[in-house]
Motif scaffolding. Structure first.
Motif, mmCIF file in Angstrom:
data_model
loop_
_atom_site.group_PDB
_atom_site.id
_atom_site.type_symbol
_atom_site.label_atom_id
_atom_site.label_comp_id
_atom_site.label_asym_id
_atom_site.label_seq_id
_atom_site.Cartn_x
_atom_site.Cartn_y
_atom_site.Cartn_z
ATOM 1 N N SER A 302 3.397 15.904 -84.542
ATOM 2 C CA SER A 302 1.939 15.794 -84.427
ATOM 3 C C SER A 302 1.523 15.730 -82.968
ATOM 4 O O SER A 302 0.437 16.174 -82.623
ATOM 5 C CB SER A 302 1.376 14.629 -85.248
ATOM 6 O OG SER A 302 2.059 13.455 -84.999
ATOM 7 N N GLY A 303 2.411 15.213 -82.106
ATOM 8 C CA GLY A 303 2.112 15.269 -80.675
ATOM 9 C C GLY A 303 1.905 16.707 -80.223
ATOM 10 O O GLY A 303 0.925 17.029 -79.555
ATOM 11 N N LYS A 304 2.830 17.575 -80.624
ATOM 12 C CA LYS A 304 2.712 18.991 -80.277
ATOM 13 C C LYS A 304 1.434 19.578 -80.876
ATOM 14 O O LYS A 304 0.697 20.305 -80.214
ATOM 15 C CB LYS A 304 3.904 19.758 -80.835
ATOM 16 C CG LYS A 304 4.993 20.006 -79.828
ATOM 17 C CD LYS A 304 6.003 20.974 -80.440
ATOM 18 C CE LYS A 304 7.415 20.540 -80.081
ATOM 19 N NZ LYS A 304 8.412 21.159 -80.973
ATOM 20 N N ALA A 305 1.203 19.254 -82.158
ATOM 21 C CA ALA A 305 0.061 19.846 -82.850
ATOM 22 C C ALA A 305 -1.269 19.373 -82.271
ATOM 23 O O ALA A 305 -2.282 20.034 -82.424
ATOM 24 C CB ALA A 305 0.127 19.530 -84.336
ATOM 25 N N MET A 306 -1.261 18.174 -81.616
ATOM 26 C CA MET A 306 -2.494 17.707 -80.969
ATOM 27 C C MET A 306 -2.763 18.516 -79.706
ATOM 28 O O MET A 306 -3.821 18.408 -79.111
ATOM 29 C CB MET A 306 -2.368 16.242 -80.549
ATOM 30 C CG MET A 306 -2.162 15.232 -81.652
ATOM 31 S SD MET A 306 -3.639 14.928 -82.597
ATOM 32 C CE MET A 306 -3.116 15.587 -84.162
ATOM 33 N N GLY A 307 -1.758 19.260 -79.242
ATOM 34 C CA GLY A 307 -1.934 20.038 -78.029
ATOM 35 C C GLY A 307 -1.386 19.362 -76.791
ATOM 36 O O GLY A 307 -1.789 19.675 -75.677
ATOM 37 N N LEU A 308 -0.424 18.415 -76.961
ATOM 38 C CA LEU A 308 0.253 17.857 -75.790
ATOM 39 C C LEU A 308 1.248 18.899 -75.292
ATOM 40 O O LEU A 308 1.953 19.517 -76.092
ATOM 41 C CB LEU A 308 1.016 16.580 -76.156
ATOM 42 C CG LEU A 308 0.261 15.257 -76.072
ATOM 43 C CD1 LEU A 308 -0.592 15.041 -77.290
ATOM 44 C CD2 LEU A 308 1.211 14.097 -75.896
ATOM 45 N N SER A 309 1.305 19.088 -73.978
ATOM 46 C CA SER A 309 2.300 20.007 -73.435
ATOM 47 C C SER A 309 3.656 19.309 -73.498
ATOM 48 O O SER A 309 3.729 18.106 -73.729
ATOM 49 C CB SER A 309 1.954 20.357 -71.991
ATOM 50 O OG SER A 309 2.068 19.200 -71.200
ATOM 51 N N ASN A 310 4.726 20.056 -73.285
ATOM 52 C CA ASN A 310 6.061 19.455 -73.353
ATOM 53 C C ASN A 310 6.195 18.275 -72.404
ATOM 54 O O ASN A 310 6.787 17.256 -72.736
ATOM 55 C CB ASN A 310 7.132 20.501 -73.040
ATOM 56 C CG ASN A 310 7.429 21.339 -74.268
ATOM 57 O OD1 ASN A 310 7.137 20.913 -75.390
ATOM 58 N ND2 ASN A 310 7.987 22.515 -74.060
ATOM 59 N N GLN A 312 3.722 16.358 -71.161
ATOM 60 C CA GLN A 312 2.907 15.239 -71.643
ATOM 61 C C GLN A 312 3.599 14.544 -72.801
ATOM 62 O O GLN A 312 3.618 13.320 -72.880
ATOM 63 C CB GLN A 312 1.524 15.736 -72.074
ATOM 64 C CG GLN A 312 0.636 16.119 -70.902
ATOM 65 C CD GLN A 312 -0.582 16.894 -71.349
ATOM 66 O OE1 GLN A 312 -0.538 17.650 -72.320
ATOM 67 N NE2 GLN A 312 -1.678 16.725 -70.632
#
Lengths: 402, 320
Positions: A302-310, A312
């Motif tokens: 979900s971190g990725k899906a929220m739009g956090l870059s690698n 972040q």
């Protein structure tokens, strides 16, 4: 009758430990007296020491013994367990301080009798009682169910008291402190070198180990190549590894003349730090990998899906959540390094190990004790420091203590 | 809003999605459904590029999704999953504010938005804002998950079995809330589920998958009235087709004037499925009907339930 019985529980291990301490004190020498530095000494039991110490000491030790006994009885009563364990903790501190001070006072008195040449050192009874007291205190701390932070504080108080006794001169009569008086400069230089080696090793290990652990987490195929290597290093005995590195570094020094100019040569600091780093890498790298891989997949996804870059995701989510596990790896690494650094003296890296080996080879056991005690204290500090840090990190990560 | 043109995805030899054509319109609530391994989750995850498609073209707001960086694309799409995936080291407040922070909203705007969302999902901010995820029940965690997905007012909300792990009571409660939020904000929602009742209750359009292929795409009533093949009939539940169809209509649609009916009155807001149950329990062929506020409304005839239902224009049914 039945209800009265139910208030009693089986005698806990703490009772056995404290009884063991008294048995040891009654039968083993507390200190030993030697006419000079090299001859072996004659044991003096607690009773002999108390005889010369005077009525005040006798009364004090007797009071402590009786109080401990009463608390032990109280420990068998269910309703009083916690209070008694707390009291036992306090009594143990005073007991340890009192025994140490008593030995010190005895040493001061008898060395003046013996005209300054005599050596009075702490003997088997003293060390075993300290060990048993340590076990008993750990047991009592568990019973009180105190937080890690308070437990660390407790040990700090114990240690501070002992250091206080040393610094106010109460123990100056003891042989190890006489060694210290003679070798003060050597001692502090060795201590400084020891810290220097540990700091360098820790720094280098972290600089290499943290990125390596992250890389292995991201590319699991690397683990198959790197972990066998690190495991292999762990199986090589430290002395052998130091020896091997002497050869390797000497050879490299011949190939690249610049290296010795930078201080990288067969003996001394470089091979020591290199070998210690090789040993330290496994616990650190493994903990970094474990810390990162135990994160729930849902969280990283979900971190990725929220739009956090690698980046972040790593700094804001993965690293903070893996931190408690990484801390435990750092702790193992540091404590292992503190101990192994003593061996590094064999290849000329200096440190407390140098004093220790000098004492061993000249059979001056007091010198060995003088070198070993700071190592034990350092380890202890490291342990307490990491215990406190781990407790705090669980708060940072928003999790209750597991 | 979303347009799939001949999209395929394979994992090695296994074809997860085969030649998919699908479009999701602005404000639509589309539910992807099918047995496990049918490609519905892969389809959802291709939209925000958690899974990259092999062939074909996917467009979002008119542009191909590969024209966006994954981060930019994802920040414009809300995402909620079954296991919620809240960040355990952040408070509820910080969790919800994740995407607005990434978009560098001013602090007070983020705070206001977080409070607004907590209110919307019926988590009083004073009580919940400062809590950590482990201090919440499963239902509360999922509410926070939905709030986090909605935080930056995304153009589309993607949900992967968001209520799958919840107990039946909480699940129904949250389904109703989601329906209310959808009606309120007319947000585009694409949701994956394997619960056919959930799909029929929530969806404007149900898209049925089997073995990576789209089998049927239509409104719940279309699918129940004209199932494309035997697989669809079985998936819907062969024995309950009629009952499920009644579940889509409300008493209001078949209300008649008249006050001769006996028995305990039912509400106009009940579904026809619930009304059928009332007919049987009460042993009556005609029942009195009351309005939501309890005033008399008319009566409902058992025989009317046999008439075909009409596809309602736009909004369908009542969330309460």
């Amino acid at each position: 009758m039945a209800t009265a019985m139910s208030h009693f529980s089986k005698p806990p291990s703490l009772v056995i430990l404290v009884l063991a301490a008294w048995l040891l004190l009654a039968n083993l020498p507390l200190v030993s007296l030697a006419p000079n530095r090299l001859l072996s000494g004659q044991g003096q039991s607690l009773w002999q020491v108390l005889e010369t110490a005077g009525a005040l000491w006798q009364a004090g030790i007797l009071t402590l013994a009786v109080a401990l006994f009463v608390c032990l009885v109280g420990l068998c009563l269910q309703n009083w367990q916690k209070h008694c364990a707390a009291l036992i903790l306090i009594l143990l501190v005073f007991g340890v301080w009192a025994l140490t001070a008593l030995s010190g006072q005895f040493a001061t008195v008898s060395s003046t009798h013996m005209g300054g040449l005599g050596r009075i050192s702490l003997s088997s009874g003293f060390w075993l009682v300290m060990l048993v007291a340590w076990l008993a205190a750990n047991d009592a701390l568990r019973r009180v169910r105190t937080s890690t932070l308070w437990a660390s504080l407790y040990w700090l108080v114990v240690l501070a008291g002992l250091l206080g006794l040393i610094s106010c001169g109460a123990l100056d009569g003891l042989s190890s402190l006489k060694e210290y008086a003679n070798r003060q400069e050597d001692f502090w230089r060795a201590f400084g070198q020891h810290i220097h080696i540990i700091a360098l090793t820790t720094g280098v290990t972290m600089v290499i180990g943290l990125p390596l652990g992250v890389a292995i987490h991201r590319h699991p195929s690397w683990a198959k190549r790197i972990f066998p290597l690190l495991n292999l290093v762990q199986t090589i005995p430290s002395i052998a590894l130091f020896g091997l590195l002497i050869a390797v570094l000497a050879w490299l020094g011949k190939l690249f003349p610049l290296l010795p100019a930078w201080g990288i040569q067969g003996i001394g600091l470089a091979p020591a730090v290199l070998a210690l780093t090789l040993y330290s890498l496994l616990p650190l790298v493994r903990s970094v990998r474990e810390g990162l891989s135990q994160l729930p997949q849902a969280v990283t996804e979900s971190g990725k899906a929220m739009g956090l870059s690698n980046n972040q995701l790593f700094w804001q989510v993965e690293l903070p959540l893996a931190f408690p596990v990484i801390l435990s790896g750092l702790k193992v690494m540091l404590i292992q390094t503190i101990g192994l650094t003593a061996v590094a003296a064999l290849i000329g890296a200096g440190g407390l190990g140098a004093l220790m080996f000098e004492g061993l080879f000249s059979s001056a056991l007091d010198l060995v004790v003088l070198a070993v005690i700071p190592i034990v204290v350092l380890t202890w500090f490291a342990e307490a420091f990491f215990m406190a840090l781990t407790a705090m990190s669980h708060q940072w990560t928003g999790r209750v203590k597991p | 809003m979303i347009q799939f043109d001949n999209v395929s995805k394979a994992y090695g030899d296994r074809h997860a999605v085969i030649d998919l054509n699908l479009s999701v319109g602005q404000g639509e609530f589309v539910v992807l459904i099918g047995p496990s391994g049918s490609g519905k989750s892969t389809t959802l995850r291709m939209i925000n590029r958690l899974v990259e498609h092999d062939r074909g073209r996917i467009r979002f707001a008119g542009r191909e999704i590969r024209d966006f960086t994954p981060e930019d694309l994802r920040r414009r799409m809300g995402y909620a999953i079954q296991s919620v995936g809240l960040f355990p080291h952040w408070t509820v407040e910080k969790n919800i504010g994740t995407v607005p922070r990434l978009l560098a909203w001013p602090k007070n705007k983020i705070g206001a938005r977080v409070h607004e969302l907590l209110e919307l999902l019926q988590l009083p901010p004073s009580e919940f804002a400062k809590r950590y995820p482990h201090e919440l029940s499963g239902g509360q965690q999922q509410r926070v998950g939905v709030a986090r997905a909605l935080a930056a007012d995304p153009e589309i909300l993607l949900m992967d079995e968001p209520f799958g792990a919840l107990d039946p009571v909480t699940r129904i409660l949250l389904q109703r809330e989601l329906k209310r939020i959808h009606a309120l904000a007319s947000k585009t929602i694409v949701m994956v589920t394997h619960d056919i009742d959930e799909a029929l209750f929530l969806a404007d359009r149900v898209v049925l998958f089997k073995d990576g292929r789209l089998v049927q795409d239509g409104s719940p009533l279309d699918i129940l009235s004209h199932p494309a093949n035997d697989f669809v009939v079985d998936f819907l539940g062969r024995a309950e087709l009629g009952i499920k169809r009644l579940g889509l209509g409300s008493v209001r649609e078949f209300l008649r004037a008249g006050d001769q009916a006996r028995g305990q009155a039912i509400s106009v807001d009940l579904s026809l499925r619930e009304a059928l149950s009332a007919f049987i329990v009460q042993g009556q062929a005609v029942l009195p009907v009351v309005n939501t506020n309890g005033s008399f409304a008319g009566e409902l005839h058992f025989s009317d339930l046999l008439q075909p239902l009409q596809n309602p224009p736009g909004d369908r049914g009542d969330p309460t």
